[in-house]
Design an enzyme around this catalytic site. Structure first.
Site, PDB file in Angstrom:
ATOM      1  N   ASP A 169       5.629  -8.128   8.895  1.00 14.67           N
ATOM      2  CA  ASP A 169       6.569  -7.731   9.935  1.00 14.67           C
ATOM      3  C   ASP A 169       5.813  -7.550  11.246  1.00 14.67           C
ATOM      4  O   ASP A 169       6.006  -6.580  11.969  1.00 14.67           O
ATOM      5  CB  ASP A 169       7.256  -6.424   9.523  1.00 14.67           C
ATOM      6  CG  ASP A 169       8.559  -6.207  10.262  1.00 14.67           C
ATOM      7  OD1 ASP A 169       9.011  -7.140  10.947  1.00 14.67           O
ATOM      8  OD2 ASP A 169       9.118  -5.109  10.161  1.00 14.67           O
ATOM      9  N   LEU A 204       9.304  -8.541   3.361  1.00 10.24           N
ATOM     10  CA  LEU A 204       8.687  -9.866   3.441  1.00 10.24           C
ATOM     11  C   LEU A 204       7.288  -9.761   4.051  1.00 10.24           C
ATOM     12  O   LEU A 204       7.010  -8.856   4.824  1.00 10.24           O
ATOM     13  CB  LEU A 204       9.537 -10.799   4.307  1.00 10.24           C
ATOM     14  CG  LEU A 204      10.955 -11.091   3.829  1.00 10.24           C
ATOM     15  CD1 LEU A 204      11.705 -11.909   4.881  1.00 10.24           C
ATOM     16  CD2 LEU A 204      10.946 -11.825   2.487  1.00 10.24           C
ATOM     17  N   CYS A 277      20.388   1.712   9.253  1.00  9.33           N
ATOM     18  CA  CYS A 277      21.686   1.561   8.599  1.00  9.33           C
ATOM     19  C   CYS A 277      21.551   0.514   7.508  1.00  9.33           C
ATOM     20  O   CYS A 277      20.880  -0.499   7.696  1.00  9.33           O
ATOM     21  CB  CYS A 277      22.738   1.128   9.622  1.00  9.33           C
ATOM     22  SG  CYS A 277      24.381   0.832   8.932  1.00  9.33           S
TER      23      CYS A 277
END
Length: 395
Positions: A169, A204, A277
């Site tokens: 990321d 990932l 969220c």
């Protein structure tokens, strides 16, 4: 989430020219098919649930990215438009890159009473990915170990040794298009990667490599069909259309990436979501196949899976720093933490303890936090309206 850091695993980007190619005699010394199989085996040993290998052609994704940026959907995340074409052209980011090894790791903790917490307006809902320790360090370390095993498998005189790079990321990398090309899943209508046997609750990571490894053919074709559950459930209507997200309306952006005022139009829809969220994932039918994580670092800490809003709001800055040590929550800062919880308290049923907590914090709050506290106090002053809204949510 969005991060912008570069984590090298040894070597120098400038050591070799961008048009460097591996001599044929060196390639013949390796059984690339066996090496690819070994890499997948090593990846599983290191705790990755799946690993795929893809080429670096992201032409279609590049077009979509430019269209998305032109619409301004990235909001204040200007770094998404930076770096030229490096984001969609891996060989420009890391000269010599031929393949990308894409991995995924499950992160969903066991039963965290997700739906019950969302339905209880006195509780704080925190995105499931951040209840434990920050995943960057764990996955980066595992990818580094995988890169080292690849290096050890190469002949001593093999060109470009030490030039594999791990990303988590991080840096200008198009993680989801790469994961889709590598066969890890398909892009759902909520723009996240879905796997038919594992849902979407996974992280990932990537390794950029100069090795001309055999490419995996995607076996996970789009299976969203006519389902639009993720689009309909979004509290802030952040999806202009399927497969497109307007980050400026997304609660994850509003409560994490956004460092300023949360627009009033989104405050009530945010409800009790104080950090991120998960609604679009929680409702996805494919997540009935999701697997709970086996990584202890991803399990909830400090009771954050089931905490009262007012209790978290009363944390001092020292308590915040202590209890979020090693957590991704730290990046929002104490001011952002108070801002977000103030919105949650404004959406909670009218309660004297909440009013006292808001009033107490207001005395020392920054102007940013004070604005949200004032809004919350105004909301708390309307108990009849609040009870009506709570009944509507419960139904």
């Amino acid at each position: 989430m969005f991060f912008n850091h570069f984590y090298p695993c040894g070597g120098s980007l400038a050591q070799y020219p961008s048009d460097f190619t591996i001599p044929i005699h060196s390639m013949s010394d390796l059984d690339l098919h066996q090496l690819a199989a070994d890499i997948k085996h090593w990846g599983r040993e290191l705790g990755f649930q799946q690993l795929g290998i893809t080429d670096i052609d992201l032409g279609e994704a590049e077009v979509r990215l430019k269209e998305w940026l032109a619409k301004g959907y990235h909001g204040s995340m200007e770094w998404l438009a930076a770096h030229g074409n490096k984001r969609s052209r891996p060989a420009e980011l890391l000269p010599g890159t031929l393949r990308v090894i894409s991995v995924r790791m499950d992160y969903l903790p066991g039963d965290t009473r997700q739906i019950q917490i969302l339905k209880d307006p006195t509780k704080a809902y925190i995105s499931r990915y951040t209840l434990g320790r920050d995943y960057h360090k764990l996955i980066r370390k595992r990818l580094g170990q995988l890169a080292e095993r690849i290096e050890r498998a190469l002949p001593d005189d093999y060109p470009l040794k030490g030039q594999n790079r791990a990303f988590v990321d991080s840096a200008p990398v198009m993680e989801r298009p790469l994961a889709e090309k590598a066969g890890l899943g398909w892009t759902g209508k909520h723009t996240l990667i879905i796997n038919s046997s594992a849902g979407s609750w996974f992280f990932l990571g990537e390794i950029f490599t100069f090795l001309p490894l055999p490419i995996d053919k995607p076996e996970q074709h789009n299976q969203c069909g006519d389902c639009t559950a993720c689009l309909k459930v979004c509290p802030t209507d952040a999806f202009p259309r399927p497969y497109e997200l307007d980050a400026r309306r997304c609660i994850s952006y509003l409560t994490i990436e956004n460092t300023g005022v949360i627009p009033e139009e989104f405050r009530e829809p945010i409800g009790n979501r104080i950090f991120g969220c998960d609604d679009c994932q929680a409702i996805c039918p494919w997540n009935k196949y999701a697997h709970f994580t086996g990584e202890t670092d991803f399990l909830p800490r400090h009771g954050l899976a089931d905490s009262d809003l007012v209790d978290l709001f009363l944390w001092s800055e020292e308590e915040f720093l202590t209890r979020t040590e090693g957590s991704a929550i730290r990046r929002v800062g104490y001011e952002g933490w108070l801002r977000n919880i103030a919105v949650g308290l404004g959406n909670a049923p009218s309660d004297l303890r909440i009013i006292e907590a808001l009033t107490h914090k207001r005395e020392t709050a920054s102007s940013l936090v004070r604005e949200h506290i004032d809004w919350a106090l105004a909301q708390q002053a309307q108990p009849q309206r609040r009870r009506k809204r709570k009944i509507q949510r419960d139904n």
